[in-house]
Design an enzyme around this catalytic site. Structure first.
Site, PDB file in Angstrom:
ATOM      1  CB  SER A 156      -8.095   0.931  -2.698  1.00  0.00           C
ATOM      2  OG  SER A 156      -7.361  -0.399  -2.290  1.00  0.00           O
ATOM      3  CG  ASP A 181      -7.086   3.870   3.856  1.00  0.00           C
ATOM      4  OD1 ASP A 181      -6.216   4.593   4.585  1.00  0.00           O
ATOM      5  OD2 ASP A 181      -7.727   2.914   4.270  1.00  0.00           O
ATOM      6  CG  HIS A 362      -9.596   0.106   2.548  1.00  0.00           C
ATOM      7  ND1 HIS A 362      -8.380   1.205   2.417  1.00  0.00           N
ATOM      8  CD2 HIS A 362      -9.520  -0.534   1.389  1.00  0.00           C
ATOM      9  CE1 HIS A 362      -7.912   0.644   1.265  1.00  0.00           C
ATOM     10  NE2 HIS A 362      -8.509   0.041   0.703  1.00  0.00           N
TER      11      HIS A 362
END
EC number: 3.1.1.89
Length: 399
Positions: A156, A181, A362
């Site tokens: 991220s 991700d 996530h």
């Protein structure tokens, strides 16, 4: 996982609209395990997954900054791990144990500035440029002018910082790059929901295991093993507050499922009270928060809401920066539908390797550490960056 939860991590948008903080179910909903069964939410120390810990000193114009790193392994390339916003290096703990058992490599998991146990003079400067320079400075402080081969792996926000670091040539011995991700298009869209999520999540916790329990049952981290070690890096004890009750519950480390309905109601009522406080004068809010802290002595280490001015700089132009890095690249996603236009074209042209790991939230590397370790190990072996160990058989994905 909900739109608001994913916006906290600044990486992806959802395909369905569950309530804030959910993992496909309503926020605060309890996971029933049957009568009499218990789940252990007690925290686990970093030393169960990493071999050593070090505080790396970096000198700059204003003095010395200290960056916390956790390390494992003694041979092979260095995998420099960068966590997502609000998380810490401890989010890589279970992944570290998994990758070390598959390939010869060295792990360096870094607490970025403003996060975890890293101490810097200007902890509020979370610009992409500053954090990328931090990464380069830590590498120089650890290895001098002759660093070993290094692969940057970031989740991220950490994935974005890894790309900025690579594109600025701040790690001279860089041999590979992995983003987990994070995609520019969906990340930019998710920013619109970020503040809503932050307002909706709990502001304090009664104890460390209460925070761990919330992280699992809200869907932030779907893997209890990882949550027990990584949440310690996300929360801290409120200043000036001690909690004998919290210490007692940490020692016991078990939360009865039969008690959860009552606790869940308290959590919902607590969030409602926090919403009602928004219209009160600031002095009254501060007094009420002080009273709340006496019963809930743990809070978030970083106030992500205050970092909003840096969000755009983390992600805007990220896809083209990633594609332009002249090194082997890997993109791991929880859903193939998250690709934006630039990455879709780049993937079709074979500019990077991509693998989709379904049935993950996530926090892919926490939810499925073995699958992520297998993908990274395969990437390293495929490019002859590392040697397999323990009879690891790499399977090359089709995409």
């Amino acid at each position: 996982m909900s739109a608001l939860e994913k916006s906290m991590h600044l990486g992806r948008l959802p395909s369905r609209p569950p309530l804030p903080g959910s993992g496909g179910s309503q926020s605060g909903a309890k996971m029933r395990m049957g009568p009499g069964r218990k789940r252990d939410f007690s925290p686990v120390p970093w030393s169960q997954y990493f071999e050593s810990m070090e505080d790396v000193e970096v000198e700059n114009e204003t003095g010395k900054d200290t960056f916390r790193v956790y390390k494992s392994g003694s041979e092979g390339p260095v995998l420099l791990l960068l966590h997502g916003g609000g998380h810490s290096a401890l989010s890589w703990a279970v992944f570290t144990a998994a990758i070390i058992s598959r390939v010869q490599c060295r792990i360096v998991a870094l607490d970025l500035r403003g996060h975890g146990e890293t101490k810097v003079r200007n902890s509020e400067d979370l610009s992409a440029e500053t954090m990328a320079k931090d990464v380069g400075n830590v590498v120089e402080a650890m290895y001098g002018d002759l660093p070993p081969p290094i692969m940057l792996i970031g989740h991220s926000m950490g994935g974005a910082i890894a790309v900025h670091t690579a594109s600025s040539n701040l790690v001279p011995s860089l041999l590979g790059l992995c983003m987990i991700d994070v995609v520019e298009g969906t990340a930019m869209d998710a920013l619109n929901s970020m503040q809503n999520f932050l307002r909706g999540r709990p502001k304090t916790f009664k104890s460390l295991e209460n925070a761990i329990e919330w992280s699992v049952k809200s869907g932030q981290i779907r893997n209890l093993e990882s949550a027990r070690v990584s949440m310690v890096g996300q929360v801290k004890q409120c200043e000036g507050i001690t909690s004998p009750e919290g210490s007692k519950s940490i020692v016991e480390g078990i939360i009865e499922e039969e008690e959860e309905d009552e606790e869940g109601s308290e959590s919902v009522n607590k969030r409602k009270k926090e919403d009602d406080m928004e219209g009160l004068p600031s002095e009254t809010q501060n007094l009420l928060l002080l009273l709340t802290k006496k019963d809930h002595p743990y809070t978030w280490r970083i106030e992500l809401a205050k970092t909003e001015k840096y969000w755009d700089g983390w992600f805007r132009g990220l896809s083209n920066l990633f594609l332009s890095c002249p090194i082997p690249k890997l993109l791991l996603l929880a859903g193939v539908d998250r690709l934006d236009k630039d990455l879709t074209i780049g993937q079709m042209q074979g500019k990077f390797q991509m693998q989709v790991l379904p049935q993950c939230g996530h926090a892919v590397h926490e939810d499925a550490p073995d699958k992520v370790a297998e993908a990274v190990a395969t990437f390293l072996i495929r490019h002859r960056f590392a040697e397999p160990i323990g009879g690891f058989q790499c399977v090359f994905p089709g995409c």
